[in-house]
Design an enzyme around this catalytic site. Structure first.
Site, PDB file in Angstrom:
ATOM      1  CD  GLU A 144     -10.388   0.021   1.459  1.00  0.00           C
ATOM      2  OE1 GLU A 144      -9.922  -1.074   1.060  1.00  0.00           O
ATOM      3  OE2 GLU A 144      -9.708   0.881   2.048  1.00  0.00           O
ATOM      4  CD  GLU A 197      -1.617   1.104   3.786  1.00  0.00           C
ATOM      5  OE1 GLU A 197      -2.154   1.865   2.977  1.00  0.00           O
ATOM      6  OE2 GLU A 197      -2.182   0.115   4.289  1.00  0.00           O
ATOM      7  CG  ASP A 232      -5.751   0.874  -1.448  1.00  0.00           C
ATOM      8  OD1 ASP A 232      -5.865  -0.354  -1.586  1.00  0.00           O
ATOM      9  OD2 ASP A 232      -5.959   1.459  -0.373  1.00  0.00           O
TER      10      ASP A 232
END
Lengths: 677, 677
Positions: A381, A274, A353
């Site tokens: 998240e 990333e 993820d």
């Protein structure tokens, strides 16, 4: 301790009242040669504090006592033993850390620790390293904010662009972590920006201040570092692992760190992921990169946690041949055996993820000659961002007890503990960690630590499961309730179980269906619903819904081949529609809406029903919680009530958008006749 | 003038070379009693500057001259006349502003102004007020940035939380505006935040500095004000229009403004819209609110521009009965005749929000007893954000010449000019403006003013169309090319026409189809593609695509009834599928994908074809522009090339996502066989 405006910080699971059973007794502490250890002072402090509050006594001579905490050289290497004999409860450990952990075991047990006699019980942690990672930034990031994926206010470590002067919240946090057996913490974001990179050099004295607060609770401090540090901080022309100047730079950097913080834990590294720098830029692989750093800290007993979260984040949504789920295995499995002994490869529990539901990562079974840590996410998240009640203990328990390797005989916990399997090559050995468990923390400078007060239970359960992955997550929740709401009315306990026990499954039931994941706003948000939010993106996260069906074909036969990364029997189980579990169906298969699940319902009717039913469940929670007004702390009650209102609103949006989205695509009516818009 | 790093700011359409025909001649200026006007000094400066550069002469006595700029008391009240007789070109006007506008008309005409003799030509602006609104913030807004909907860098007015010390860019901007006849500018965002609100009080001396720079170019300065100013700035308990203290506060505020800036234009107000405060809080309507402010500025000759952009921005996407398109008419049409003479109601050209294609707002035909301004958007919020070539002249021309009222006899330009229609009640009268045209500016502190250098043409065309709505937008573009690239190779002119003439239609062809609008990322972004970006939102902006069809039913017969807001023949034209224009089909009707357009193609095939064809067009532009390297300024060439690359990338995404989205929903193949993913 109070915040500036004198609102007391919530004590979480360590209110004074939780110490009453221990504190009302005479507690003898015999520290032996560990008396000089900073953790020994904590043990004494805890006993003094508890007995002062509840009428007991700290006994340091041979006088009579009801409880003994005793150092012994032949106790287990980690953990502690407990015995009750002749009306005396004894905790024995080989070091002060073990005694601290044993002390808190007594606190958790409460009066039950002082009941009938029982023979020695050995309590040893499964994962040698039990870590929390903080994704805290020093500078507020223009997009991601102070705490990347933080849902509980600012950072307890940083404010105004530097390490806080007042670190009293860190001290209180360290005490909480020590009480549940956490023994490692990384204090900055794995996405290491410029200011944060300097913690390794200019900021060392501040890191030492933080480490000084964790040390008395048995917690070692780690830093996330940038692989580009030799260039960014050192002014070198390269960060190539093969370059002697680079190696020398890292060695010197490590020397300085350990000169300042002798028990420093080591580094956490996100490389070539990333946008973070890494060894690929120099034609090197991840083993080269990890070993570079590992050799710098090895002389000091340090460890490198190297993340396996590596994938192409510039994927073309048009190209169905590539599959992000394959990436970690494809990158890392070929490197098995190439990592130094003090490298721990940190593997997210699933291949994507931190979604609400993923299969367990096949990387964990694929690297028997590599020390592995499984990475969980306590911060919510993708699981409601501490606006939603979502108790994650059952998810983590399922991951840790999943028999991934060697058929049904070896679970994830034993893999990350470094227990050798029957078919494994030479197991990891040596004095360095054989594996570990790590997770992203969910705390901030919020009054309740975690934004949603009930999210404290996730932090608690994480620590407890890291110690004992076989523990029943609902029993752990009950334990947490007992500590956090000591002496609470039975209705409090029952209502919390009603809200929390199945809350992960409820959250799953109103969000993305059957393992397909995402359906959230991209970027900073990661909150939903947004069914197509990631559908045409570069992130490799698709559901491929069209008018006929939905899901990702990851089979060997007709799809991306991802199922082939699993050992038997899982490769066959997931490959075959007849055996693939319902809850992962759309992760592994693209099916027509009329496909009949093992549950007997069609996929489309399951999508309709689950979303509607789950909202009914959440809606009922509001009244249940409302009935507790006056039975729990008013501020806590109000905070939870406020979040429940948002949860109902959000869950209703999820329900209606997902149902409408799939109705518009499929044209299939809901057989129950419930409204679709 | 240069920026700090000495890169010269681009001269836009006023390079020195454009002044050669005028500047090489003897130019007599006879200002009469207006000689003391600041604009008169500008006229003299322009002549001095041009003649000094090109060998002509400024003549201020009765000596021989080739050009005469002459004040005359019986010239038209606005604008100027031109005559050429005996080899002398004369410009006559009643004031210095008229002479300035006439001077620039000569510059635009170039050598053609000095050809054959011709009788007097009267050139009078249609819209009495020709305004630019700046959505600039003083404080950088945490979400919307320095310039809300700004795509050309920072603000030329503000930096570092205050009005800039160095306002040289504002002076150059004022000269550009004066040259195309703009006569009003509002210098702060209509979303008035706390710091910006204080321009009305503490910031007046800074506003005066800005007004001093606009005044010499015939441009009056306006402020956007907060309706809540009496509370926020004045400390009053209310902002109720009926409250005498509130009225007195506004009167006193206006007195102070005009004491500082005697020719201050007035206020721009966004009230009760998207969270801005307004009269609704006190049970008053928009006429009450607007008149409150109008009465404060009336004694000073000031005007209030009151925006009609009012709608429910908390709409439930599930509820198809409400329709944002109806909102402005529903709110304002009943108030016709209730506004004071110095209120101008500012109406966006379409009923939604500056989309690439919208029908003309029915409000413009519905309020014959109200002074109206049409609001356009020069900044390319939804039209490519100055990353895409999108020349908007043809869009604005179509809006301004659209015969909305009284059948085919009265166009939008005549409505906003305040020309009474045959069936109108008493037309607006008095010394205050009878209407106007306003638009959101597209400039920032960018080297090229507008980010994309070719977006300068939009600013230019806006000013020219505001003056003369009948002008041919392609002829205006040609005029702009001649001025901006003086003496350029024929290939430059041809290529610019190739890229720009049809660029609005090209942009439309690869983005949201057939008038349905949006399909962009919501919030700050407004860039696409994101087909469902606004589909499940609170903003009232939907396309309702399902597996069978797409579009919004706004008919009287079966839909929201919006078509009924139009006068005949438009209500019938839009109501009937047989007569509704293709380009607005999905704005007015929900149709099956197989519906056959007037073009002969089905809706779905049109969606497929237009997107693919348009990308081919844009792709060809890259080579065409590349061939101009060396023929235009290198920096400008590079900037345009960089933006074209982004336009191709973005258009390709639009093409592929829109085609795939509708294929997945409809299941209808593209008959041309072009790939769908």
């Amino acid at each position: 301790m109070s915040t500036a405006d004198t609102i007391p910080v919530h004590p979480a699971w360590l209110p004074d009242a939780a110490f009453a059973p221990l504190g009302s007794r005479r507690v003898r502490v015999a520290l032996g040669p560990d008396a000089a250890d900073p953790v020994a002072a904590t043990v004494l402090d805890e006993v003094r504090r508890a007995t002062a509050a509840h009428g007991g006594a700290l006994v340091t001579d041979d006088g009579p006592s009801d409880v003994v905490l005793r150092w012994e050289p032949d106790a287990p290497a980690a953990g502690f033993t407990t015995t009750r004999t002749g009306g005396v409860t004894s905790v024995v450990a080989r070091d002060a850390v073990g005694l601290l952990h044993g002390l808190h075991a007594l606190v958790r047990a409460g009066e039950a620790a002082f009941g009938a006699d029982h023979p020695t019980v050995v309590d040893t942690p499964v994962a040698p390293v039990r870590m929390l990672d903080h994704w805290d930034n020093i500078d507020v990031h223009p997009v991601m904010g102070q705490v990347e994926r933080g849902y509980a206010g600012g950072s307890i470590f940083y404010a105004d662009g530097r390490v806080r002067d007042d670190l009293s919240r860190v001290a209180a946090y360290a005490r909480l972590l020590g009480s549940i057996g956490i023994n490692a913490v990384a204090i900055n974001n794995v996405n290491v920006h410029r200011t944060e990179a300097r913690l390794l050099t200019d900021g060392l004295s501040d890191v030492a201040r933080v480490a000084d607060l964790f040390r008395p609770h048995g917690v070692r401090t780690y830093l996330s570092v940038s692989f580009a540090s030799p260039v960014v901080l050192g002014g070198l022309p390269t960060s190539d692992p093969a370059d002697p100047d680079v190696q020398a730079w890292w060695a010197a950097a490590a020397d300085r760190v350990y000169a300042t913080i002798p028990d420093f834990g080591g580094f956490v590294v996100k490389a070539d992921s990333e946008g973070q720098p890494g060894p690929f830029a120099y034609g090197r692989d991840h083993a080269d990169g990890a070993n570079l750093l590992a050799r710098a800290v090895a002389p000091h007993g340090g460890t490198v946690f190297w993340r396996a979260f590596v994938y192409n984040h510039e994927q073309d949504w048009r190209d169905r041949r590539t599959d992000r789920a394959r990436a970690a295995y494809d990158h890392f499995a070929p490197l098995d055996g190439r990592f130094d002994d003090n490298v721990v490869l940190q593997v997210k529990y699933g291949p994507m993820d931190f979604q609400t539901r993923e299969p367990v990562s096949p990387v964990l079974a694929a690297m028997p000659r590599t020390r592995l840590a499984v990475e969980l996410q306590v911060t919510q998240e993708y699981t409601g961002q501490q606006q939603h009640v979502c108790y994650l203990g059952p998810l983590w328990s399922q991951v840790l007890t999943f028999p991934l390797a060697d058929g049904a005989t070896r679970d994830v916990a034993s893999i990350v503990a470094g227990v050798p399997g029957p078919g494994a090559d030479a197991p990891p050995s040596g004095s360095t960690p054989t594996g570990g468990i790590t997770a992203v923390s969910n705390v901030g400078d919020d009054e309740f630590w975690t934004g949603h007060p009930l999210a404290q239970a996730n932090l608690y359960a994480y620590g407890r499961l890291a110690w004992d992955p076989q523990a029943d997550p609902v029993a752990l929740l009950d334990e947490w309730i007992g500590l956090t709401f000591p002496g609470a009315d039975r209705r409090v306990r029952d209502t919390l179980h009603t809200l929390m026990d199945g809350s992960w499954l409820t959250y799953e039931a109103y969000t993305a269906p059957l393992g397909v994941g995402f359906m959230v706003d991209p970027g900073r948000q990661h909150y939903g619903p947004n069914v197509d939010g990631y559908e045409y993106s570069k992130w490799g996260t698709y559901h491929f819904a069209d008018r006929d069906g939905v899901g990702v074909d990851r089979t060997v036969a007709t799809g991306t081949g991802y199922t082939g990364q699993y050992p038997s029997p899982w490769r066959e189980t997931y490959e075959d529609l007849a055996t693939c579990p319902d809850e992962l169906l759309l992760f592994f298969h693209h099916v027509p809406y009329g496909h009949v699940l093992h549950s007997g319902r069609t996929v489309i009717q399951h999508v309709y029903d689950s979303r509607a039913d789950a909202v009914d469940v959440v809606t009922a929670w509001v009244d249940a919680w409302s009935a507790l007004r006056g039975l729990v702390d008013d501020r806590l009650h109000a905070r939870v009530a406020e979040r429940l209102a948002e949860q109902v609103r959000s869950a209703t949006e999820w329900r209606d958008q997902v149902r409408t989205y799939f109705f518009r695509k499929s044209g299939v009516p809901d057989t129950t006749g419930r409204p679709i818009h």
